[in-house]
Design a protein around this motif. Structure first.
Motif, PDB file in Angstrom:
ATOM      1  N   ASN A  18       0.819  -1.215   0.000  1.00 59.39           N
ATOM      2  CA  ASN A  18       0.000   0.000   0.000  1.00 59.39           C
ATOM      3  C   ASN A  18       0.850   1.261   0.000  1.00 59.39           C
ATOM      4  N   ARG A  19       2.018   1.201   0.581  1.00 60.39           N
ATOM      5  CA  ARG A  19       2.897   2.369   0.606  1.00 60.39           C
ATOM      6  C   ARG A  19       3.497   2.657  -0.762  1.00 60.39           C
ATOM      7  N   ARG A  20       3.580   1.655  -1.622  1.00 57.23           N
ATOM      8  CA  ARG A  20       4.177   1.824  -2.940  1.00 57.23           C
ATOM      9  C   ARG A  20       3.184   2.314  -3.982  1.00 57.23           C
ATOM     10  N   ARG A  21       1.926   2.411  -3.656  1.00 56.04           N
ATOM     11  CA  ARG A  21       0.925   2.850  -4.626  1.00 56.04           C
ATOM     12  C   ARG A  21       1.123   4.314  -4.978  1.00 56.04           C
ATOM     13  N   LEU A  22       0.806   4.611  -6.209  1.00 54.17           N
ATOM     14  CA  LEU A  22       0.921   5.986  -6.680  1.00 54.17           C
ATOM     15  C   LEU A  22      -0.307   6.782  -6.256  1.00 54.17           C
ATOM     16  N   SER A  23      -0.095   8.036  -6.008  1.00 54.70           N
ATOM     17  CA  SER A  23      -1.217   8.912  -5.680  1.00 54.70           C
ATOM     18  C   SER A  23      -1.991   9.217  -6.963  1.00 54.70           C
ATOM     19  N   PRO A  24      -3.238   9.660  -6.847  1.00 52.66           N
ATOM     20  CA  PRO A  24      -3.998  10.025  -8.049  1.00 52.66           C
ATOM     21  C   PRO A  24      -3.286  11.067  -8.913  1.00 52.66           C
ATOM     22  N   ALA A  25      -2.653  12.036  -8.296  1.00 47.61           N
ATOM     23  CA  ALA A  25      -1.936  13.058  -9.066  1.00 47.61           C
ATOM     24  C   ALA A  25      -0.760  12.446  -9.830  1.00 47.61           C
ATOM     25  N   GLN A  26      -0.059  11.502  -9.208  1.00 47.53           N
ATOM     26  CA  GLN A  26       1.050  10.833  -9.885  1.00 47.53           C
ATOM     27  C   GLN A  26       0.543   9.990 -11.056  1.00 47.53           C
ATOM     28  N   ILE A  27      -0.597   9.348 -10.875  1.00 46.63           N
ATOM     29  CA  ILE A  27      -1.178   8.540 -11.952  1.00 46.63           C
ATOM     30  C   ILE A  27      -1.526   9.423 -13.143  1.00 46.63           C
ATOM     31  N   ALA A  29      -0.199  12.363 -13.962  1.00 43.10           N
ATOM     32  CA  ALA A  29       1.039  12.848 -14.584  1.00 43.10           C
ATOM     33  C   ALA A  29       1.721  11.750 -15.400  1.00 43.10           C
ATOM     34  N   LEU A  30       1.806  10.559 -14.842  1.00 38.01           N
ATOM     35  CA  LEU A  30       2.436   9.452 -15.566  1.00 38.01           C
ATOM     36  C   LEU A  30       1.613   9.038 -16.783  1.00 38.01           C
ATOM     37  N   SER A  31       0.306   9.134 -16.685  1.00 42.17           N
ATOM     38  CA  SER A  31      -0.551   8.803 -17.828  1.00 42.17           C
ATOM     39  C   SER A  31      -0.310   9.773 -18.979  1.00 42.17           C
ATOM     40  N   PHE A  32      -0.194  11.052 -18.662  1.00 46.53           N
ATOM     41  CA  PHE A  32       0.100  12.033 -19.706  1.00 46.53           C
ATOM     42  C   PHE A  32       1.468  11.765 -20.327  1.00 46.53           C
ATOM     43  N   ALA A  33       2.454  11.470 -19.502  1.00 45.08           N
ATOM     44  CA  ALA A  33       3.798  11.180 -20.018  1.00 45.08           C
ATOM     45  C   ALA A  33       3.772   9.944 -20.916  1.00 45.08           C
ATOM     46  N   PHE A  34       3.048   8.920 -20.500  1.00 40.85           N
ATOM     47  CA  PHE A  34       2.945   7.703 -21.300  1.00 40.85           C
ATOM     48  C   PHE A  34       2.250   7.981 -22.634  1.00 40.85           C
ATOM     49  N   ALA A  35       1.175   8.750 -22.610  1.00 42.80           N
ATOM     50  CA  ALA A  35       0.458   9.080 -23.847  1.00 42.80           C
ATOM     51  C   ALA A  35       1.342   9.898 -24.788  1.00 42.80           C
ATOM     52  N   ILE A  36       2.120  10.806 -24.235  1.00 44.47           N
ATOM     53  CA  ILE A  36       3.034  11.602 -25.058  1.00 44.47           C
ATOM     54  C   ILE A  36       4.073  10.700 -25.716  1.00 44.47           C
ATOM     55  N   LEU A  37       4.638   9.778 -24.950  1.00 46.46           N
ATOM     56  CA  LEU A  37       5.635   8.859 -25.513  1.00 46.46           C
ATOM     57  C   LEU A  37       5.016   7.937 -26.558  1.00 46.46           C
ATOM     58  N   LEU A  38       3.811   7.465 -26.301  1.00 45.67           N
ATOM     59  CA  LEU A  38       3.116   6.616 -27.269  1.00 45.67           C
ATOM     60  C   LEU A  38       2.819   7.399 -28.550  1.00 45.67           C
ATOM     61  N   GLY A  39       2.355   8.632 -28.407  1.00 46.57           N
ATOM     62  CA  GLY A  39       2.092   9.485 -29.562  1.00 46.57           C
ATOM     63  C   GLY A  39       3.361   9.797 -30.334  1.00 46.57           C
TER      64      GLY A  39
END
Length: 196
Positions: A18-27, A29-39
Motif C-alpha cells: 500500500n505504501r508503494r501505490r501511486l497517488s492520483p496526481a502521480q497517476i 502525470a504518468l498517464s500524460f507522459a505515457f500518452a506523449i511517448l506513445l504518440g
C-alpha cells in the motif's frame, strides 16, 4: 548485509504494498507522459509522414506533447508534412488531451462493462478537480455526451464549407479534424495558413 536483506524483504512484502501505490496526481502525470511517448512513437512511424519528409524525434515529441496538452504549437505543418495516419494520431492525441487521459480510460472501462472502483474514482476526482467522489462517473458520462455532441455539430456545420473546397470525402475529415481541434482549443489546422 542482513539489514539490507530485511529492507528488501519488507519492500517486497504485502504490508508495504500500500505504501508503494501511486497517488492520483502521480497517476495522472504518468498517464500524460505515457500518452506523449506513445504518440511520439506513432508519429515516428514511416506511415505517419508523407513520402520525402521524415519526422525527427524532437519534432515528433514536440508535436505529440503539443497535441496532448492542446497548446496548438507546431514545428511541422500538420496538413502537408503528416500523412492521413499521422493526422489521425494527432487528432486522437488532441481528443485524449482535451478529455483527459483518466477520463478516457474511465470511458473505455465503463463501456467495456468494468466497474469503476473507489481508487479510480479518486483519480478521476483529482483530474477533473471535483470536490466530491460521488457522482464522478455520472459526470464523466455527461461530459462525454456533451463533448461528442458539440464536436458532431461542429463537424456537420464545417462539412459544407470543406466539402466545397476539398471534396466530399476530404471534406468529412477536414470538418472532423477542425471541429475537434477547435472544440478542444488545440489550435491545430490542416491548412498551412491555419484557416486564415
Amino acid at each position: 548485509m542482513e539489514t539490507n536483506f530485511r529492507r528488501l524483504v519488507f519492500y517486497l512484502s504485502r504490508e508495504n504494498r500500500n505504501r508503494r501505490r501511486l497517488s492520483p496526481a502521480q497517476i495522472v502525470a504518468l498517464s500524460f507522459a505515457f500518452a506523449i511517448l506513445l504518440g511520439t512513437g506513432a508519429l515516428l512511424l514511416p506511415i505517419s509522414y508523407v513520402p520525402g519528409r521524415q519526422v525527427e524525434l524532437l519534432d515528433a515529441l514536440f508535436t505529440a506533447t503539443s497535441a496532448i496538452c492542446v497548446t496548438g504549437l507546431t514545428v511541422m505543418d500538420t496538413g502537408s508534412d503528416f500523412s492521413r495516419f499521422g493526422q489521425v494520431v494527432i487528432l486522437l492525441l488532441i481528443q485524449i488531451g482535451g478529455f483527459g487521459i483518466i477520463t478516457v480510460g474511465t470511458f473505455i472501462a465503463f463501456f467495456s462493462g468494468r466497474r469503476i472502483g473507489f481508487r479510480e474514482r479518486l483519480t478521476l476526482q483529482a483530474q477533473i478537480n471535483s470536490l466530491h467522489v460521488g457522482g464522478v462517473v455520472k459526470l464523466i458520462k455527461r461530459i462525454m455526451f456533451l463533448v461528442f455532441g458539440a464536436e458532431l455539430a461542429g463537424t456537420l456545420l464545417l462539412y459544407f464549407r470543406f466539402a466545397e473546397e476539398e471534396g466530399v470525402e476530404e471534406g468529412v475529415f477536414y470538418a472532423l479534424f477542425h471541429s475537434i481541434s477547435a472544440f478542444n482549443n488545440a489550435g491545430f489546422s490542416l491548412y498551412s495558413d491555419s484557416l486564415a
